[in-house]
Design an enzyme around this catalytic site. Structure first.
Site, short mmCIF file in Angstrom:
data_model
loop_
_atom_site.label_atom_id
_atom_site.label_comp_id
_atom_site.label_asym_id
_atom_site.label_seq_id
_atom_site.Cartn_x
_atom_site.Cartn_y
_atom_site.Cartn_z
N LEU A 179 21.30 29.12 -86.82
CA LEU A 179 22.58 28.49 -86.48
C LEU A 179 23.33 29.35 -85.47
CD1 LEU A 179 23.43 27.54 -90.14
CD2 LEU A 179 22.85 25.93 -88.30
N HIS A 182 18.20 34.81 -98.80
CA HIS A 182 17.14 35.30 -97.92
C HIS A 182 16.15 36.09 -98.78
CE1 HIS A 182 15.24 36.64 -94.25
NE2 HIS A 182 15.21 37.86 -94.75
C1 GAR Z 1 13.19 30.48 -100.62
O1 GAR Z 1 12.27 31.48 -100.97
C2 GAR Z 1 14.28 31.05 -99.73
O2 GAR Z 1 14.64 32.36 -100.08
C3 GAR Z 1 13.62 31.03 -98.39
O3 GAR Z 1 12.92 29.81 -98.37
C4 GAR Z 1 12.53 29.45 -99.69
C5 GAR Z 1 13.00 28.05 -99.96
O4 GAR Z 1 12.50 27.55 -101.18
N1 GAR Z 1 14.59 31.10 -97.35
C6 GAR Z 1 14.35 31.61 -96.14
O5 GAR Z 1 13.27 32.06 -95.82
C7 GAR Z 1 15.54 31.59 -95.19
N2 GAR Z 1 15.18 32.14 -93.91
P1 GAR Z 1 13.19 26.29 -101.86
O6 GAR Z 1 13.25 25.18 -100.81
O7 GAR Z 1 12.27 25.93 -102.98
O8 GAR Z 1 14.56 26.70 -102.31
#
Ligand code: GAR
Length: 198
Positions: free
Chosen positions: A93, A109
């Site tokens: 963003l 994160h």
């Molecule tokens: C989670 O592990 C979150 O921490 C990560 O994506 C996954 C989403 O899982 N976020 C990132 O990498 C942000 N850059 P979910 O859709 O099952 O919540």
């Protein structure tokens, strides 16, 4: 009540954990789940929980980030959120967007920030030979994964761990940490909280 929008791109397991937590005496309620991908599994889960859903497909904007973010803002404004939770939302963003929602937007994160901003966090922690890994909930600012830290959960890295085993073992801690931090944030608490794997 604090009207809360949750932005997703995928499976939405963190969205479900957040939405489930917003009941009873919780000061917040989920009012919108917004995805940049129409095929995101979390959209169906949100609908099943009775939460309004919307899609702003970034592919319709082909490099037009201001246009994409304007469309996000239109969808958000229709729901008039007080808080925004990024939960596996995989688009960067710009400062125009993050400034507009400053102090009202959280992100989770999958690393122990300030280590490993950006992508491939599990592989990078393994490649570095780290003994600990974890996840961080922080306020969103213009700096990617760089805003004030509100909470972290820490887990040990085990011999034989792969990016997949690490991600799988971390996910339940994300589901514990994010609702905990959201509740504290909604109650006005800004000091960081830590969860340590038992
Ligand atoms: C989670 O592990 C979150 O921490 C990560 O994506 C996954 C989403 O899982 N976020 C990132 O990498 C942000 N850059 P979910 O859709 O099952 O919540």
């Amino acid at each position: 009540t604090l009207r809360t929008a949750i932005l997703i791109s995928g499976g939405g397991s963190n969205m479900v954990a957040l939405a489930r937590s917003m009941t009873g005496d919780h000061p917040a309620r989920p009012v919108l789940v917004l995805s940049n991908r129409p095929e995101a599994g979390g959209l169906g889960l949100a609908g099943g929980m009775g939460i309004d859903t919307a899609v702003v497909d970034h592919r319709a904007f082909k490099g037009d980030r201001p246009g994409f973010e304007a469309a996000l803002n239109r969808a958000l404004d229709a729901a008039a959120p007080d808080l925004i939770c990024l939960a596996g939302f995989m688009r960067v963003l710009t400062s125009a967007f993050t400034d507009r929602w400053a102090g009202r937007m959280l992100n989770i994160h999958p690393s122990l920030l300030p280590k490993y901003r950006g992508l491939d966090t599990h592989a990078r922690a393994l490649a570095a030979g780290d003994r600990m890994h974890g996840c961080t909930v922080h306020e969103v600012t213009a700096e990617l994964d760089g805003g004030p830290i509100l909470g972290q959960a820490r887990i040990g890295i085990r011999p034989g761990d792969t990016p997949d085993t690490l991600a799988a073992r971390l996910l339940p801690f994300e589901h514990a940490l994010y609702p905990l931090v959201l509740r504290r944030f909604a109650d006005g608490v800004r000091t960081p909280v830590t969860i340590e794997a038992g």
